[in-house]
Design a protein around this motif. Structure first.
Motif, PDB file in Angstrom:
ATOM      1  N   VAL A  23       6.545 -24.404  35.834  1.00 24.07           N
ATOM      2  CA  VAL A  23       5.285 -24.039  36.482  1.00 24.07           C
ATOM      3  C   VAL A  23       4.209 -23.976  35.396  1.00 24.07           C
ATOM      4  O   VAL A  23       4.453 -23.444  34.306  1.00 24.07           O
ATOM      5  CB  VAL A  23       5.391 -22.681  37.206  1.00 24.07           C
ATOM      6  CG1 VAL A  23       4.041 -22.282  37.786  1.00 24.07           C
ATOM      7  CG2 VAL A  23       6.449 -22.729  38.299  1.00 24.07           C
ATOM      8  N   HIS A  24       3.016 -24.504  35.696  1.00 23.76           N
ATOM      9  CA  HIS A  24       1.911 -24.488  34.737  1.00 23.76           C
ATOM     10  C   HIS A  24       0.780 -23.587  35.243  1.00 23.76           C
ATOM     11  O   HIS A  24       0.629 -23.376  36.447  1.00 23.76           O
ATOM     12  CB  HIS A  24       1.360 -25.901  34.511  1.00 23.76           C
ATOM     13  CG  HIS A  24       2.376 -26.857  33.956  1.00 23.76           C
ATOM     14  ND1 HIS A  24       2.693 -26.893  32.623  1.00 23.76           N
ATOM     15  CD2 HIS A  24       3.148 -27.795  34.559  1.00 23.76           C
ATOM     16  CE1 HIS A  24       3.613 -27.812  32.413  1.00 23.76           C
ATOM     17  NE2 HIS A  24       3.909 -28.385  33.574  1.00 23.76           N
ATOM     18  N   PHE A  52      -6.271 -16.679  34.709  1.00 29.61           N
ATOM     19  CA  PHE A  52      -6.248 -17.015  36.131  1.00 29.61           C
ATOM     20  C   PHE A  52      -4.897 -16.637  36.727  1.00 29.61           C
ATOM     21  O   PHE A  52      -3.945 -16.336  36.013  1.00 29.61           O
ATOM     22  CB  PHE A  52      -6.510 -18.509  36.342  1.00 29.61           C
ATOM     23  CG  PHE A  52      -7.910 -18.941  36.006  1.00 29.61           C
ATOM     24  CD1 PHE A  52      -8.890 -18.988  36.988  1.00 29.61           C
ATOM     25  CD2 PHE A  52      -8.253 -19.278  34.698  1.00 29.61           C
ATOM     26  CE1 PHE A  52     -10.183 -19.387  36.686  1.00 29.61           C
ATOM     27  CE2 PHE A  52      -9.538 -19.675  34.381  1.00 29.61           C
ATOM     28  CZ  PHE A  52     -10.512 -19.722  35.375  1.00 29.61           C
ATOM     29  N   THR A  53      -4.828 -16.681  38.064  1.00 30.67           N
ATOM     30  CA  THR A  53      -3.567 -16.431  38.744  1.00 30.67           C
ATOM     31  C   THR A  53      -2.865 -17.755  39.040  1.00 30.67           C
ATOM     32  O   THR A  53      -3.488 -18.812  39.115  1.00 30.67           O
ATOM     33  CB  THR A  53      -3.767 -15.664  40.066  1.00 30.67           C
ATOM     34  OG1 THR A  53      -4.608 -16.412  40.937  1.00 30.67           O
ATOM     35  CG2 THR A  53      -4.392 -14.296  39.799  1.00 30.67           C
ATOM     36  N   VAL A  54      -1.549 -17.669  39.207  1.00 30.29           N
ATOM     37  CA  VAL A  54      -0.741 -18.815  39.575  1.00 30.29           C
ATOM     38  C   VAL A  54       0.266 -18.358  40.633  1.00 30.29           C
ATOM     39  O   VAL A  54       0.816 -17.263  40.526  1.00 30.29           O
ATOM     40  CB  VAL A  54      -0.032 -19.426  38.345  1.00 30.29           C
ATOM     41  CG1 VAL A  54       0.864 -18.411  37.661  1.00 30.29           C
ATOM     42  CG2 VAL A  54       0.765 -20.656  38.739  1.00 30.29           C
ATOM     43  N   ASP A  55       0.452 -19.153  41.679  1.00 23.79           N
ATOM     44  CA  ASP A  55       1.391 -18.827  42.740  1.00 23.79           C
ATOM     45  C   ASP A  55       2.703 -19.562  42.489  1.00 23.79           C
ATOM     46  O   ASP A  55       2.741 -20.797  42.478  1.00 23.79           O
ATOM     47  CB  ASP A  55       0.828 -19.218  44.111  1.00 23.79           C
ATOM     48  CG  ASP A  55      -0.278 -18.291  44.568  1.00 23.79           C
ATOM     49  OD1 ASP A  55      -0.452 -17.229  43.949  1.00 23.79           O
ATOM     50  OD2 ASP A  55      -0.970 -18.626  45.552  1.00 23.79           O
ATOM     51  N   ILE A  56       3.764 -18.798  42.303  1.00 23.92           N
ATOM     52  CA  ILE A  56       5.075 -19.369  42.010  1.00 23.92           C
ATOM     53  C   ILE A  56       5.903 -19.400  43.288  1.00 23.92           C
ATOM     54  O   ILE A  56       6.226 -18.349  43.853  1.00 23.92           O
ATOM     55  CB  ILE A  56       5.790 -18.546  40.921  1.00 23.92           C
ATOM     56  CG1 ILE A  56       4.959 -18.589  39.636  1.00 23.92           C
ATOM     57  CG2 ILE A  56       7.204 -19.066  40.690  1.00 23.92           C
ATOM     58  CD1 ILE A  56       5.451 -17.669  38.565  1.00 23.92           C
ATOM     59  N   PRO A  57       6.259 -20.583  43.801  1.00 24.79           N
ATOM     60  CA  PRO A  57       7.024 -20.658  45.048  1.00 24.79           C
ATOM     61  C   PRO A  57       8.484 -20.260  44.842  1.00 24.79           C
ATOM     62  O   PRO A  57       9.078 -20.530  43.799  1.00 24.79           O
ATOM     63  CB  PRO A  57       6.902 -22.135  45.439  1.00 24.79           C
ATOM     64  CG  PRO A  57       6.655 -22.859  44.160  1.00 24.79           C
ATOM     65  CD  PRO A  57       5.905 -21.912  43.272  1.00 24.79           C
ATOM     66  N   VAL A  58       9.020 -19.609  45.855  1.00 20.26           N
ATOM     67  CA  VAL A  58      10.455 -19.309  45.897  1.00 20.26           C
ATOM     68  C   VAL A  58      11.041 -20.079  47.075  1.00 20.26           C
ATOM     69  O   VAL A  58      10.647 -19.867  48.227  1.00 20.26           O
ATOM     70  CB  VAL A  58      10.717 -17.798  46.052  1.00 20.26           C
ATOM     71  CG1 VAL A  58      12.213 -17.525  46.223  1.00 20.26           C
ATOM     72  CG2 VAL A  58      10.172 -17.042  44.841  1.00 20.26           C
ATOM     73  N   CYS A 113       1.092 -14.399  40.203  1.00 16.69           N
ATOM     74  CA  CYS A 113       1.141 -13.828  38.855  1.00 16.69           C
ATOM     75  C   CYS A 113      -0.177 -14.055  38.133  1.00 16.69           C
ATOM     76  O   CYS A 113      -0.873 -15.042  38.388  1.00 16.69           O
ATOM     77  CB  CYS A 113       2.271 -14.460  38.045  1.00 16.69           C
ATOM     78  SG  CYS A 113       3.932 -14.091  38.651  1.00 16.69           S
ATOM     79  N   PHE A 114      -0.480 -13.147  37.234  1.00 13.45           N
ATOM     80  CA  PHE A 114      -1.658 -13.292  36.378  1.00 13.45           C
ATOM     81  C   PHE A 114      -1.216 -13.818  35.025  1.00 13.45           C
ATOM     82  O   PHE A 114      -0.307 -13.276  34.396  1.00 13.45           O
ATOM     83  CB  PHE A 114      -2.370 -11.953  36.212  1.00 13.45           C
ATOM     84  CG  PHE A 114      -3.590 -12.012  35.334  1.00 13.45           C
ATOM     85  CD1 PHE A 114      -4.769 -12.568  35.807  1.00 13.45           C
ATOM     86  CD2 PHE A 114      -3.539 -11.532  34.031  1.00 13.45           C
ATOM     87  CE1 PHE A 114      -5.897 -12.637  34.995  1.00 13.45           C
ATOM     88  CE2 PHE A 114      -4.656 -11.595  33.212  1.00 13.45           C
ATOM     89  CZ  PHE A 114      -5.838 -12.153  33.704  1.00 13.45           C
ATOM     90  N   VAL A 115      -1.864 -14.905  34.600  1.00 10.82           N
ATOM     91  CA  VAL A 115      -1.574 -15.474  33.282  1.00 10.82           C
ATOM     92  C   VAL A 115      -2.401 -14.711  32.247  1.00 10.82           C
ATOM     93  O   VAL A 115      -3.638 -14.681  32.329  1.00 10.82           O
ATOM     94  CB  VAL A 115      -1.909 -16.978  33.236  1.00 10.82           C
ATOM     95  CG1 VAL A 115      -1.520 -17.561  31.878  1.00 10.82           C
ATOM     96  CG2 VAL A 115      -1.198 -17.721  34.364  1.00 10.82           C
ATOM     97  N   PHE A 149      10.811 -21.902  34.381  1.00 14.24           N
ATOM     98  CA  PHE A 149      10.005 -21.512  33.227  1.00 14.24           C
ATOM     99  C   PHE A 149       8.531 -21.732  33.533  1.00 14.24           C
ATOM    100  O   PHE A 149       8.151 -22.663  34.246  1.00 14.24           O
ATOM    101  CB  PHE A 149      10.381 -22.329  31.980  1.00 14.24           C
ATOM    102  CG  PHE A 149      11.789 -22.103  31.528  1.00 14.24           C
ATOM    103  CD1 PHE A 149      12.081 -21.053  30.661  1.00 14.24           C
ATOM    104  CD2 PHE A 149      12.821 -22.906  31.976  1.00 14.24           C
ATOM    105  CE1 PHE A 149      13.383 -20.824  30.240  1.00 14.24           C
ATOM    106  CE2 PHE A 149      14.116 -22.698  31.558  1.00 14.24           C
ATOM    107  CZ  PHE A 149      14.405 -21.647  30.697  1.00 14.24           C
ATOM    108  N   PHE A 150       7.699 -20.853  32.968  1.00 11.71           N
ATOM    109  CA  PHE A 150       6.251 -21.032  33.016  1.00 11.71           C
ATOM    110  C   PHE A 150       5.808 -21.496  31.650  1.00 11.71           C
ATOM    111  O   PHE A 150       6.222 -20.933  30.623  1.00 11.71           O
ATOM    112  CB  PHE A 150       5.551 -19.726  33.375  1.00 11.71           C
ATOM    113  CG  PHE A 150       4.054 -19.797  33.251  1.00 11.71           C
ATOM    114  CD1 PHE A 150       3.288 -20.312  34.285  1.00 11.71           C
ATOM    115  CD2 PHE A 150       3.425 -19.389  32.082  1.00 11.71           C
ATOM    116  CE1 PHE A 150       1.910 -20.412  34.155  1.00 11.71           C
ATOM    117  CE2 PHE A 150       2.046 -19.487  31.939  1.00 11.71           C
ATOM    118  CZ  PHE A 150       1.297 -19.998  32.985  1.00 11.71           C
TER     119      PHE A 150
END
Length: 208
Positions: A86-87, A92-98, A171-173, A207-208
């Motif tokens: 995931v990048h 900024f925020t990033v939405d990680i799919p499950v 998540c917040f990067v 991994f991010f």
């Protein structure tokens, strides 16, 4: 263990039984949990009775054990995963799919798990419905948040109907993140149907 100090050595065990420790001491009136890895890579389906032998300063101890190896059936499992990679951008925020995999004939009414990251890079802040999240289920709940983990709960009165993206973990990067920084995406302590029936979770993070 009663009075006295007991020393033990594991001197004999099945080839499929790999204990974390093979020697140790126990004090009086104490107990001991022996953790071990079970390796079935070269075993066919069936029962494998055997003995674990402990040599102690109070004489030998023989513990019977039996391993029951069952045939693999994919319908007994549910794959739960994040993307491999995931990048995102700092600040900024990033939405990680499950994702949930093929359901087969399994009825899934709830799922809970712990999501873990490296807080130097990524911090969980929210959870939102995914594309296959049942309309009748209550909104996913994110609890016990820390900078590097959160517990996530989902449940409903109707079973999950489709495989795909169940939810997104927002998540917040971290602002100080630079190229080369990374974080594991760990799904831990996964429980289906409150632990009361259902398939066994097969979990894969990324991994991010």
């Amino acid at each position: 263990v009663g009075s006295g100090l007991l020393h033990f050595d594991i001197t004999s065990a099945p080839t499929w039984f790999n204990p974390e420790v093979t020697t140790g001491w126990l004090s009086a009136f104490s107990n001991f949990t022996l953790n071990a890895e079970i390796n079935t890579d070269e075993l066919e389906a069936g029962e494998y009775p055997d003995l674990i032998t402990f040599e102690t300063n109070d004489g030998p101890l023989f513990i019977p054990c039996t391993l029951n190896v069952v045939p693999y059936d994919s319908s007994n499992y549910l794959e739960i995963s994040t993307p491999v990679i995931v990048h995102g951008n700092p600040g900024f925020t990033v939405d990680i799919p499950v994702y949930v995999g093929e359901l087969y004939a399994n009825d899934i009414y709830s799922m809970s798990f712990t999501f873990r990251t490296d807080d130097r890079t990524l911090r969980p802040i929210d959870v939102v419905r995914g594309l296959v999240y049942p309309v009748s289920w209550t909104d996913p709940i994110l609890e016990n948040m820390t900078d590097s983990s959160a517990n996530i709960y989902t449940q409903g009165d109707e079973p999950l109907m489709n495989s795909g993206v169940l939810l997104y973990i927002r998540c917040f990067v971290q602002r100080g993140t630079v190229i080369g920084d990374w974080s594991p995406l760990i799904l831990d302590n996964v429980t289906l149907n409150g632990g009361e029936g259902g398939p066994t979770p097969l979990v894969n993070g990324g991994f991010f």
